[in-house]
Motif scaffolding. Structure first.
Motif, PDB file in Angstrom:
ATOM      1  N   GLU A 142       2.963 -10.317  -3.942  1.00 49.89           N
ATOM      2  CA  GLU A 142       2.587  -9.043  -3.425  1.00 49.89           C
ATOM      3  C   GLU A 142       2.452  -7.735  -4.130  1.00 49.89           C
ATOM      4  N   LYS A 143       1.346  -7.106  -4.288  1.00 47.55           N
ATOM      5  CA  LYS A 143       1.575  -6.128  -5.474  1.00 47.55           C
ATOM      6  C   LYS A 143       2.316  -4.769  -5.046  1.00 47.55           C
ATOM      7  N   ASP A 144       2.576  -4.598  -3.932  1.00 46.32           N
ATOM      8  CA  ASP A 144       3.275  -3.410  -3.651  1.00 46.32           C
ATOM      9  C   ASP A 144       4.835  -3.855  -3.142  1.00 46.32           C
ATOM     10  N   GLU A 145       4.884  -4.907  -2.531  1.00 42.65           N
ATOM     11  CA  GLU A 145       6.328  -5.272  -2.079  1.00 42.65           C
ATOM     12  C   GLU A 145       6.996  -6.297  -2.936  1.00 42.65           C
ATOM     13  N   LEU A 146       6.189  -6.757  -3.935  1.00 37.85           N
ATOM     14  CA  LEU A 146       6.708  -7.671  -4.961  1.00 37.85           C
ATOM     15  C   LEU A 146       7.229  -8.715  -4.060  1.00 37.85           C
ATOM     16  N   THR A 147       6.731  -9.415  -3.294  1.00 38.60           N
ATOM     17  CA  THR A 147       7.396 -10.633  -2.574  1.00 38.60           C
ATOM     18  C   THR A 147       6.408 -11.793  -3.063  1.00 38.60           C
TER      19      THR A 147
END
Length: 303
Positions: A142-147
């Motif tokens: 996920e590009k913002d949460e980096l999950t």
């Protein structure tokens, strides 16, 4: 007479050491060093999916020797070595990782049966100019949460590894190789791939049974006459490509240059040497084709 060992970067040699049914312990150790699996999820079983992929193509050249393997009964892995520059390496790896995933399911099986697909590329050229890492690992995030994107069981299903030998060469230059090898279990294999005759490999093999076995396997392969023919076939295919590049560069450089002008000749040799460095050729091969001195080649920029 000292036995001249084959170059493990040669895809035929790489497949016969790391993708051989006789040496699954070598493959297991190599994969564990790359994947860095957490405790409790270590590799228990290794199964080669293409153990006999050594037939010739229609053109008479040997096919690319990638290694397809399944570990622990579920994760599927494709391992390959690339010793000639491929401008579209990223796109090709993504495409083939997709094939590795789609090829798992039989007709009628649901998507829930899909196992993890891992692609590992050992590249002997600069594949990822935007990354400074020797070993880069990519998964859907996920590009913002980096999950990480995972399945219902919390398992990631896609993983792509790039291991760049050119960056490793730069990293170890002028350093104590033995100390570097102790940093990371993967580094012993990178030293082996780059220079199996290195005295550090000889020292490691005294206490590391798997490295010792890999060294013996390489010696056995290097002393086989039939294997030498296949090895030379792959080397010739590689040299043919750089030879074509050599001719093209020579023709272009001669434009506007006076015949026999020393300055122009040196520029020509340097230009060819730079192209060969990008193709991942050894200093020894560059010296043979350009007649440049070792120190002149080593001073050239690697990009």
């Amino acid at each position: 007479m000292t036995l001249e060992l084959f170059d493990p970067r040669n895809d035929f040699v790489f497949k016969n050491i790391f993708g051989n049914e006789k040496y699954l312990d070598i493959l297991k150790d190599f994969l564990e060093a790359i994947l860095e699996l957490p405790k409790g999820k270590e590799i228990v079983s290794v199964e080669l999916k293409n153990p006999n992929n050594d037939k010739q193509s229609k053109e008479g050249k040997y096919s690319i020797f990638d290694i397809k393997v399944r570990i622990n009964g579920n994760a599927y892995i494709n391992v390959e070595i690339q010793n000639v520059r491929d401008e579209n390496i990223v796109e090709r790896v993504i495409y083939y990782n997709g094939i590795l995933s789609s090829g798992q399911l039989l007709e009628g099986e649901g998507y829930g049966m899909l196992s993890k697909s891992i692609t590992i590329v050992v590249a002997d050229f600069l594949a990822l100019p935007n990354s400074k890492k020797i070993h880069s690992v990519y998964t859907p995030m996920e590009k913002d949460e980096l999950t990480e994107l995972t399945n219902s069981s919390g398992e990631g299903l896609i993983e792509i590894h790039f291991i760049e030998l050119s960056k490793f060469r730069k990293y170890i230059k002028g350093k104590n190789t033995m100390e570097i090898v102790r940093e990371n279990n993967l580094y012993k294999w990178l030293v082996f791939i780059l220079d199996p005759s290195n005295e550090v490999i000889e020292m490691i093999s005294k206490s590391d049974k798997v490295v010792n076995r890999a060294t013996k396997a390489l010696r056995e392969l290097s002393s086989d006459d039939e294997a030498r023919m296949k090895y030379m076939d792959r080397e010739k295919a590689r040299l043919d490509k750089i030879s074509a590049l050599f001719s093209a560069e020579k023709k272009g450089e001669r434009k506007g240059e006076k015949k026999g002008e020393k300055k122009g000749e040196m520029r020509e040799k340097i230009k060819i040497a730079k192209a060969m460095i990008k193709e991942g050729f050894s200093v020894e091969n560059i010296m043979k084709l350009t007649e440049l001195k070792r120190e002149e080649i080593e001073e050239l920029p690697k990009k």
